[in-house]
Design an enzyme around this catalytic site. Sequence first.
Site, mmCIF file in Angstrom:
data_model
loop_
_atom_site.group_PDB
_atom_site.id
_atom_site.type_symbol
_atom_site.label_atom_id
_atom_site.label_comp_id
_atom_site.label_asym_id
_atom_site.label_seq_id
_atom_site.Cartn_x
_atom_site.Cartn_y
_atom_site.Cartn_z
ATOM 1 N N CYS A 1 62.458 -39.965 39.840
ATOM 2 C CA CYS A 1 61.345 -39.036 40.036
ATOM 3 C C CYS A 1 61.137 -38.155 38.815
ATOM 4 C CB CYS A 1 61.605 -38.184 41.284
ATOM 5 S SG CYS A 1 60.455 -36.843 41.489
ATOM 6 N N CYS B 1 57.589 -39.709 39.570
ATOM 7 C CA CYS B 1 56.591 -38.746 40.034
ATOM 8 C C CYS B 1 56.181 -37.723 38.962
ATOM 9 C CB CYS B 1 57.118 -37.938 41.223
ATOM 10 S SG CYS B 1 58.352 -38.761 42.212
ATOM 11 N N LYS C 1 54.497 -39.149 35.760
ATOM 12 C CA LYS C 1 53.254 -39.755 36.262
ATOM 13 C C LYS C 1 52.213 -38.675 36.563
ATOM 14 C CE LYS C 1 52.427 -39.936 40.307
ATOM 15 N NZ LYS C 1 52.889 -40.891 41.296
ATOM 16 N N TYR D 1 51.061 -49.240 44.299
ATOM 17 C CA TYR D 1 50.945 -47.810 44.004
ATOM 18 C C TYR D 1 51.158 -47.520 42.512
ATOM 19 C CZ TYR D 1 53.160 -43.125 45.046
ATOM 20 O OH TYR D 1 53.555 -41.827 45.119
ATOM 21 N N GLU E 1 48.224 -46.490 39.646
ATOM 22 C CA GLU E 1 48.332 -45.165 39.012
ATOM 23 C C GLU E 1 48.422 -45.289 37.490
ATOM 24 O OE1 GLU E 1 50.355 -42.389 42.447
ATOM 25 O OE2 GLU E 1 51.673 -43.242 40.949
ATOM 26 N N HIS F 1 35.087 -23.097 53.781
ATOM 27 C CA HIS F 1 33.907 -23.581 53.057
ATOM 28 C C HIS F 1 33.807 -22.899 51.695
ATOM 29 C CE1 HIS F 1 30.059 -25.577 52.886
ATOM 30 N NE2 HIS F 1 29.469 -24.457 52.532
ATOM 31 N N GLU G 1 37.721 -29.305 54.464
ATOM 32 C CA GLU G 1 36.988 -28.913 55.675
ATOM 33 C C GLU G 1 36.236 -30.096 56.289
ATOM 34 O OE1 GLU G 1 33.457 -26.424 55.542
ATOM 35 O OE2 GLU G 1 33.077 -26.984 53.460
HETATM 36 P P1 FAD Z 1 66.765 -42.566 41.944
HETATM 37 O O1 FAD Z 1 65.970 -41.357 41.692
HETATM 38 O O2 FAD Z 1 66.339 -43.819 41.284
HETATM 39 O O3 FAD Z 1 68.260 -42.200 41.516
HETATM 40 C C1 FAD Z 1 69.311 -43.118 41.473
HETATM 41 C C2 FAD Z 1 70.200 -42.795 40.291
HETATM 42 O O4 FAD Z 1 71.442 -43.520 40.411
HETATM 43 C C3 FAD Z 1 69.590 -43.228 38.975
HETATM 44 O O5 FAD Z 1 69.770 -42.230 37.999
HETATM 45 C C4 FAD Z 1 70.418 -44.481 38.614
HETATM 46 O O6 FAD Z 1 70.433 -44.750 37.243
HETATM 47 C C5 FAD Z 1 71.764 -44.087 39.153
HETATM 48 N N1 FAD Z 1 72.690 -45.217 39.401
HETATM 49 C C6 FAD Z 1 72.373 -46.472 39.747
HETATM 50 N N2 FAD Z 1 73.500 -47.191 39.959
HETATM 51 C C7 FAD Z 1 74.529 -46.351 39.756
HETATM 52 C C8 FAD Z 1 75.945 -46.485 39.848
HETATM 53 N N3 FAD Z 1 76.514 -47.628 40.240
HETATM 54 N N4 FAD Z 1 76.708 -45.414 39.535
HETATM 55 C C9 FAD Z 1 76.150 -44.241 39.169
HETATM 56 N N5 FAD Z 1 74.812 -44.056 39.073
HETATM 57 C C10 FAD Z 1 74.025 -45.094 39.381
HETATM 58 N N6 FAD Z 1 57.640 -40.655 44.909
HETATM 59 C C11 FAD Z 1 56.925 -39.622 45.402
HETATM 60 O O7 FAD Z 1 57.307 -39.035 46.416
HETATM 61 N N7 FAD Z 1 55.782 -39.201 44.795
HETATM 62 C C12 FAD Z 1 55.323 -39.782 43.667
HETATM 63 O O8 FAD Z 1 54.285 -39.386 43.136
HETATM 64 C C13 FAD Z 1 56.064 -40.850 43.124
HETATM 65 N N8 FAD Z 1 55.657 -41.438 41.985
HETATM 66 C C14 FAD Z 1 56.398 -42.431 41.448
HETATM 67 C C15 FAD Z 1 55.958 -43.002 40.270
HETATM 68 C C16 FAD Z 1 56.666 -44.022 39.691
HETATM 69 C C17 FAD Z 1 56.183 -44.622 38.397
HETATM 70 C C18 FAD Z 1 57.859 -44.491 40.305
HETATM 71 C C19 FAD Z 1 58.648 -45.590 39.675
HETATM 72 C C20 FAD Z 1 58.313 -43.926 41.475
HETATM 73 C C21 FAD Z 1 57.576 -42.886 42.062
HETATM 74 N N9 FAD Z 1 57.976 -42.293 43.254
HETATM 75 C C22 FAD Z 1 57.239 -41.269 43.784
HETATM 76 C C23 FAD Z 1 59.195 -42.727 43.963
HETATM 77 C C24 FAD Z 1 60.392 -41.796 43.675
HETATM 78 O O9 FAD Z 1 60.563 -41.661 42.287
HETATM 79 C C25 FAD Z 1 61.652 -42.366 44.318
HETATM 80 O O10 FAD Z 1 61.413 -42.569 45.692
HETATM 81 C C26 FAD Z 1 62.855 -41.460 44.176
HETATM 82 O O11 FAD Z 1 63.092 -41.139 42.834
HETATM 83 C C27 FAD Z 1 64.086 -42.133 44.775
HETATM 84 O O12 FAD Z 1 65.214 -41.329 44.602
HETATM 85 P P2 FAD Z 1 66.677 -41.940 44.742
HETATM 86 O O13 FAD Z 1 67.609 -40.778 44.608
HETATM 87 O O14 FAD Z 1 66.779 -42.796 45.914
HETATM 88 O O15 FAD Z 1 66.858 -42.897 43.491
HETATM 89 P P1 NA7 Z 2 54.782 -52.458 45.351
HETATM 90 O O1 NA7 Z 2 54.070 -51.480 46.192
HETATM 91 O O2 NA7 Z 2 55.776 -53.364 45.959
HETATM 92 O O3 NA7 Z 2 53.673 -53.303 44.580
HETATM 93 C C1 NA7 Z 2 54.017 -54.378 43.765
HETATM 94 C C2 NA7 Z 2 52.763 -55.093 43.309
HETATM 95 O O4 NA7 Z 2 53.123 -56.138 42.428
HETATM 96 C C3 NA7 Z 2 52.000 -55.736 44.456
HETATM 97 O O5 NA7 Z 2 50.628 -55.649 44.160
HETATM 98 C C4 NA7 Z 2 52.494 -57.182 44.398
HETATM 99 O O6 NA7 Z 2 51.578 -58.085 44.922
HETATM 100 C C5 NA7 Z 2 52.653 -57.386 42.925
HETATM 101 N N1 NA7 Z 2 53.621 -58.437 42.573
HETATM 102 C C6 NA7 Z 2 54.858 -58.578 43.078
HETATM 103 N N2 NA7 Z 2 55.476 -59.613 42.477
HETATM 104 C C7 NA7 Z 2 54.595 -60.135 41.594
HETATM 105 C C8 NA7 Z 2 54.651 -61.202 40.658
HETATM 106 N N3 NA7 Z 2 55.753 -61.946 40.528
HETATM 107 N N4 NA7 Z 2 53.569 -61.442 39.902
HETATM 108 C C9 NA7 Z 2 52.458 -60.679 40.031
HETATM 109 N N5 NA7 Z 2 52.340 -59.649 40.878
HETATM 110 C C10 NA7 Z 2 53.405 -59.382 41.645
HETATM 111 O O7 NA7 Z 2 55.590 -51.727 44.191
HETATM 112 P P2 NA7 Z 2 55.242 -50.437 43.319
HETATM 113 O O8 NA7 Z 2 56.238 -50.456 42.210
HETATM 114 O O9 NA7 Z 2 53.821 -50.348 42.982
HETATM 115 O O10 NA7 Z 2 55.584 -49.246 44.284
HETATM 116 C C11 NA7 Z 2 56.908 -49.115 44.810
HETATM 117 C C12 NA7 Z 2 57.119 -47.725 45.281
HETATM 118 O O11 NA7 Z 2 57.321 -46.893 44.135
HETATM 119 C C13 NA7 Z 2 55.963 -47.127 46.023
HETATM 120 O O12 NA7 Z 2 56.127 -47.291 47.386
HETATM 121 C C14 NA7 Z 2 56.005 -45.672 45.627
HETATM 122 O O13 NA7 Z 2 56.646 -44.955 46.619
HETATM 123 C C15 NA7 Z 2 56.804 -45.608 44.372
HETATM 124 P P3 NA7 Z 2 51.617 -58.601 46.455
HETATM 125 O O14 NA7 Z 2 50.891 -57.542 47.241
HETATM 126 O O15 NA7 Z 2 53.072 -58.707 46.829
HETATM 127 O O16 NA7 Z 2 50.932 -59.898 46.436
#
Ligand code: FAD
Ligand code: NA7
Length: 513
Positions: free
Chosen positions: A76, A81, A84, A219, A223, A486, A491
């Site tokens: 995040c 997040c 982004k 998603y 974005e 408003h 609203e």
């Molecule tokens: P993470 O935050 O991924 O943390 C896991 C940590 O563990 C990482 O640092 C990893 O490197 C570490 N790790 C992995 N394996 C090991 C190990 N064996 N030993 C020690 N450390 C390890 N969510 C929202 O709510 N709003 C948003 O707008 C949003 N935007 C997003 C945009 C993008 C581009 C992406 C990719 C995600 C977004 N998300 C958003 C989702 C959100 O970021 C995740 O749901 C959240 O960060 C998950 O938190 P987590 O603690 O489960 O995992």
């Molecule tokens: P999503 O929501 O799982 O979306 C992945 C997208 O990639 C989806 O449109 C898939 O299409 C597409 N996809 C998956 N595999 C392939 C391959 N091999 N080739 C082309 N396109 C593919 O993942 P996001 O990363 O966008 O979001 C994950 C979470 O991160 C989201 O819930 C937020 O909370 C933050 P499909 O629909 O499967 O045909």
Amino acid sequence: MSLFKLLRISGPSRFSARSAAYVGKAKYDYDLVVLGGGSAGLACAKEAVDSGARVLCFDYVKPTPAGTRWGLGGTCVNVGCIPKKLMHQASLLGEAVHEAVAYGWNVNDQNIKPDWKKLVKSVQNHIKSVNWVTRVDLRDKKVEYVNSMGAFVDPHTIEYSVKGGGPKQQVTSEYIVVAVGGRPRYPPILGATEFGITSDDIFSYEEEPGRTLVVGAGYVGLECACFLKGLGYDPTVMVRSIVLRGFDRQMSDLLEAMMSERGVHFLHTTIPSSVERQGDGRLLVKYRNTTTEQEDSDIFDTVLWAIGRKGLIEDLNLPAAGVQTKNDKIVVDGTEATNVPHIFAVGDIIHGRPELTPVAILSGRLLARRLFAGSKQLMDYADVATTVFTPLEYSCVGMSEEMAIQTHGQDNIEVFHGYYKPTEFFIPQKSVRQCYLKAVAEITGDQKILGLHYIGPVAGEVIQGFAAALKSGLTVKTLLNTVGIHPTTAEEFTRLSITKRSGRDPTPSSCCS
Ligand code: FAD
Ligand code: NA7
């Protein structure tokens, strides 16, 4: 024998259960070891320490194939997040500059372009400051932190490497929480890891992205494509099946139309075949339309994989602990317990739960309270609101129209809907074509609301309050009895009067109709 051993201590506490400090089993080095210092792991570790538990948290980030690495705090803060939202804001400001002219601002050069390198530097500086605050917070709260990968040796023992080499170290713990999150997937095609990047790289990418192919229409893909477009680049989204699978179909189609209107290109029912670097440094992408079977190619400056995320279970040595997994995620019950009763999982690594930061934080916090502070409260994963941060944002809570039809039957639901015209869109003559909202409700009684959907400005801010109302049993009757503020766009929910069933035109004639 009870798992929860509590001992009374003196001093004030925020929670009544915290008038006791947890006393762990002396035979373990720690009461809790957390694997992963992201949203879920840190929330769990900090809450556990608050209850008197002895806690050790491991966090380690493996560099991406492109070499990107980052600090403590997880997805995040570093590559999700936060960066982004900052890039989204940067792109919205670009639109705002043009709108400002219509509002009378003298912006001399309307062809202004953002400085990508400066933007990336500002975003990265902010992230580094958050990393720093996170480390200080852990130190202040006395959560021990090791910057290393942790892996199971047996169900109570974790092994890790120390900086500078030497033999691996081991620690034992009464409870272990796996909060390792996920990382972006790469497709198994030629050139994917060599030449493609992901959301893990884009927020610190030194080169201007230029003409970008975003593969994946979830998603993250939408974005990224939108902020790149807003920043003046030329993105194309490659869609394998449909845009935003799993979200409300009508809203997803409107979102796609809004993006097309703004100049984002779409390649439908298409999958990539290979990526090659050309002599001039640009990337040749070959792809196939799965409907027509036609093969084609195009040239891009950047290829960004946004094809979903895989759980980071591969380095955990889960078989040594006997923890069950499913599709690279960990299977848990309603208490976030795995099949091994003292091993839990929270956040993105859990199978079948929303991948969202607030979900990760709350589930981690509630788990720690149950383990160490005598709480019984479980995480409620129902009706979690979310927002897609596209230029007109899409936010929703509860059921999609399709899900409501599937669970309740078409005849048992009523859909109230309407297009609307944000007041501030009039002067700059912004398109209002996709400013739309709907409430999906039961048809009988006071008409309990099952889902709320909104496309428009500041969607997350609009839906957040309605999410609390929906969780409290909001009905159409209450909604329509609520006096609006408003002139706001929120609203519009209090003015919904047209049902889909009526067939009436949901387009308003003026701003206040
Ligand atoms: P993470 O935050 O991924 O943390 C896991 C940590 O563990 C990482 O640092 C990893 O490197 C570490 N790790 C992995 N394996 C090991 C190990 N064996 N030993 C020690 N450390 C390890 N969510 C929202 O709510 N709003 C948003 O707008 C949003 N935007 C997003 C945009 C993008 C581009 C992406 C990719 C995600 C977004 N998300 C958003 C989702 C959100 O970021 C995740 O749901 C959240 O960060 C998950 O938190 P987590 O603690 O489960 O995992
Ligand atoms: P999503 O929501 O799982 O979306 C992945 C997208 O990639 C989806 O449109 C898939 O299409 C597409 N996809 C998956 N595999 C392939 C391959 N091999 N080739 C082309 N396109 C593919 O993942 P996001 O990363 O966008 O979001 C994950 C979470 O991160 C989201 O819930 C937020 O909370 C933050 P499909 O629909 O499967 O045909």
